[in-house]
Design an enzyme around this catalytic site. Structure first.
Site, PDB file in Angstrom:
ATOM      1  N   SER A 134     -43.410 -36.179  29.191  1.00  0.00           N
ATOM      2  CA  SER A 134     -44.617 -36.626  29.444  1.00  0.00           C
ATOM      3  C   SER A 134     -45.163 -35.329  29.210  1.00  0.00           C
ATOM      4  O   SER A 134     -45.489 -34.562  29.779  1.00  0.00           O
ATOM      5  CB  SER A 134     -45.070 -37.658  30.321  1.00  0.00           C
ATOM      6  OG  SER A 134     -44.027 -38.484  30.924  1.00  0.00           O
TER       7      SER A 134
ATOM      8  N   PHE B  23     -37.056 -40.324  29.991  1.00  0.00           N
ATOM      9  CA  PHE B  23     -37.559 -41.534  30.550  1.00  0.00           C
ATOM     10  C   PHE B  23     -39.251 -42.279  29.996  1.00  0.00           C
ATOM     11  O   PHE B  23     -39.125 -43.035  29.733  1.00  0.00           O
ATOM     12  CB  PHE B  23     -37.506 -41.389  32.109  1.00  0.00           C
ATOM     13  CG  PHE B  23     -35.875 -42.102  32.664  1.00  0.00           C
ATOM     14  CD1 PHE B  23     -35.649 -42.788  31.843  1.00  0.00           C
ATOM     15  CD2 PHE B  23     -36.126 -40.470  33.226  1.00  0.00           C
ATOM     16  CE1 PHE B  23     -34.208 -42.679  32.891  1.00  0.00           C
ATOM     17  CE2 PHE B  23     -35.127 -40.215  33.549  1.00  0.00           C
ATOM     18  CZ  PHE B  23     -34.108 -41.785  33.753  1.00  0.00           C
ATOM     19  N   CYS B  24     -39.672 -40.822  29.486  1.00  0.00           N
ATOM     20  CA  CYS B  24     -41.567 -41.310  29.032  1.00  0.00           C
ATOM     21  C   CYS B  24     -41.504 -39.809  28.227  1.00  0.00           C
ATOM     22  O   CYS B  24     -41.399 -38.879  28.674  1.00  0.00           O
ATOM     23  CB  CYS B  24     -42.567 -41.556  29.929  1.00  0.00           C
ATOM     24  SG  CYS B  24     -43.608 -41.690  29.373  1.00  0.00           S
ATOM     25  N   PRO B  25     -41.483 -40.076  26.842  1.00  0.00           N
ATOM     26  CA  PRO B  25     -41.895 -40.985  26.494  1.00  0.00           C
ATOM     27  C   PRO B  25     -41.102 -41.723  25.950  1.00  0.00           C
ATOM     28  O   PRO B  25     -41.376 -42.981  25.443  1.00  0.00           O
ATOM     29  CB  PRO B  25     -42.986 -39.911  25.232  1.00  0.00           C
ATOM     30  CG  PRO B  25     -42.662 -39.207  24.752  1.00  0.00           C
ATOM     31  CD  PRO B  25     -42.460 -38.686  26.026  1.00  0.00           C
TER      32      PRO B  25
END
Lengths: 76, 379
Positions: B295, A13-15
């Site tokens: 992340s 979902f991220c990045p």
């Protein structure tokens, strides 16, 4: 040509898939290919659009069940 | 025979995992059945998220650091002596000082580093806040700023994905309070086709940036910077003029990871669920060091350490696996100087963003202090 690098961004979902592609394309040699796996349907349009902007080559996009396989080639 | 757990890296991830293992393996440590060693790069421990507040004069530098020895559990054998070479086949680590350590379990937590030198003109022409020297320099530049064009520029890959947006929104408040916003053009650039990697954050911030008069440029990956004429040009062919350039430089992993053939670019190839190296199953990889497509953030490292601590403990005490990492990430997001919000997600749960509030902003500031308990494993 060196072995094709696979970036599995299906759970990212991220990045996210395109950011993973941008980061990883720098880690392969010019002339090499990279396969991006993405569950994000937007990747099938966004990735080729970005490749056109920066001058890398879009080789193929293939739907495989719940995800897309997008193959790109670093050309510079 | 005693098991040796070697932690390479003394940042958040390495420190937290070493302390957590001490708490879980107290009996084994006391009986001499386990030894824990940590190899760090500094005798000071830096709380990196507070660097965001330094350019605005909102974080005293005395709050950024603690003694690494005091942050670590006293049962951890600690050396300021970074790893130079990791021989995964023979399970040996050689340090910069020439020491050689054998290990039964290696925890690789070497982190990431800023690479502004990989973009022509970036070192000469840009400011950043992801290290203390950069944050200090940016603080001076902001104090001297009297109006003009500011570009906030984000490059790939980078850690703490919300920090650049936080910087932009806080900067707008800062310039407003100083009466400079009417004399300033603020532009935010982002590498992909929306304003943030997290889709809910991108949707939320688009009208927010527009309401505050902050311009944006998507699909912007920096090709080069002309520091003399103060221009930044993207690979996509867009050039922006600036008076003050605040950049997030591209990051890389540490060289020891590459030279030890554990992963390209300094990112160790890591199974996203077990957090084991994909080839060498005695090596756990945590924090920024992994090549997992999630992340790179302090919270990611925090949640990964919980998994690794549980698994090493179970392997030593019961000879079995405990549980896999679920990909959990949590991010605070400062939406200005007075409010904040947060989001969390994992491999299967998409992120959502709550409404900003002053309470969350204050909790974020409180966490800047609570971190010192968290890293010790007390919170």
């Amino acid at each position: 040509m060196s072995e094709r690098k696979v970036v599995d961004a299906r759970d990212s979902f991220c990045p996210g898939p395109l950011m993973e592609l941008i980061a990883n394309i720098r880690l392969i040699e010019v002339g090499s290919e990279l396969e991006l796996l993405s569950k994000d349907k937007g990747s099938a349009e966004e990735v080729p659009a970005w490749l056109t902007k920066v001058g890398h080559q879009h080789i193929s996009t293939e739907k495989r069940g719940d995800h897309w396989s997008i193959v790109v080639k670093r050309v510079k | 025979m005693s098991k040796h757990i070697l932690v390479v890296g003394g940042g958040l991830a390495g420190t937290m995992v070493a302390n957590g293992l001490c708490r879980r393996l107290g009996n084994e440590l006391r009986a001499g059945q386990v030894q824990i060693t940590l190899l760090g790069t500094s005798d000071r421990h830096l709380y990196q998220p507070a660097l965001l507040f330094v350019p605005f004069g909102l974080a005293g530098e005395e709050n950024l650091f603690r003694s690494q020895r005091q942050v670590l559990d006293r049962r951890v054998v600690f050396h300021v002596d970074p790893a130079r070479q990791i021989e995964a086949v023979t399970k040996k680590v050689t340090t910069e000082a020439g020491r050689v350590f054998d290990y039964d379990y290696l925890i690789l937590a070497t982190g990431s580093r800023l690479m502004p030198e990989t973009v022509p003109g970036m070192v000469e022409g840009a400011h950043w806040f992801y290290d203390l020297a950069g944050a200090r320099k940016l603080r001076s530049a902001l104090q001297a700023f009297t109006g003009g064009r500011i570009v906030v520029n984000i490059n790939v890959p980078h850690k703490c994905p919300v920090a650049p947006l936080e910087m932009t929104l806080m900067l707008h408040d800062y310039l407003t309070k100083r009466g400079l916003i009417d004399r300033t053009t603020l532009t935010y650039t982002y590498p992909i086709g929306r304003l943030h990697a997290l889709e809910p954050v991108a949707h939320w911030c688009k009208p927010v940036l527009e309401q505050r008069g902050i311009q944006s440029e998507t699909f912007f990956n920096t090709e080069w910077i002309d520091p003399v004429n103060q221009r930044i040009t993207s690979m996509e062919g867009v050039t922006l003029d600036y008076d003050l350039l605040i950049t997030i430089p591209p990051h890389a992993g540490m060289e020891v990871v590459s030279t030890s053939n554990l992963g390209r670019g300094g990112w160790a190839t890591t199974d996203p669920k077990t957090l084991l190296h994909t080839v060498h199953k005695e090596i756990f990889v945590i924090g920024d060091t992994t090549n997992i497509p999630i992340s790179k953030a302090g919270s990611t490292a925090h949640f990964e350490t919980e998994t690794v601590i549980a698994n090493i403990t179970a392997l030593i005490q019961e000879g079995c696996w405990s549980h896999d990492y679920d990909g959990k990430v949590f991010c605070f997001l400062e939406t200005g100087m007075e409010e904040g919000t947060y989001t969390w997600f994992n491999y299967v749960t998409p992120p959502r963003l709550g409404p900003p509030s002053q309470m969350i902003h204050w909790f974020r500031l409180a966490y800047n202090r609570l971190y010192w308990l968290s890293v010790k494993g007390l919170l």
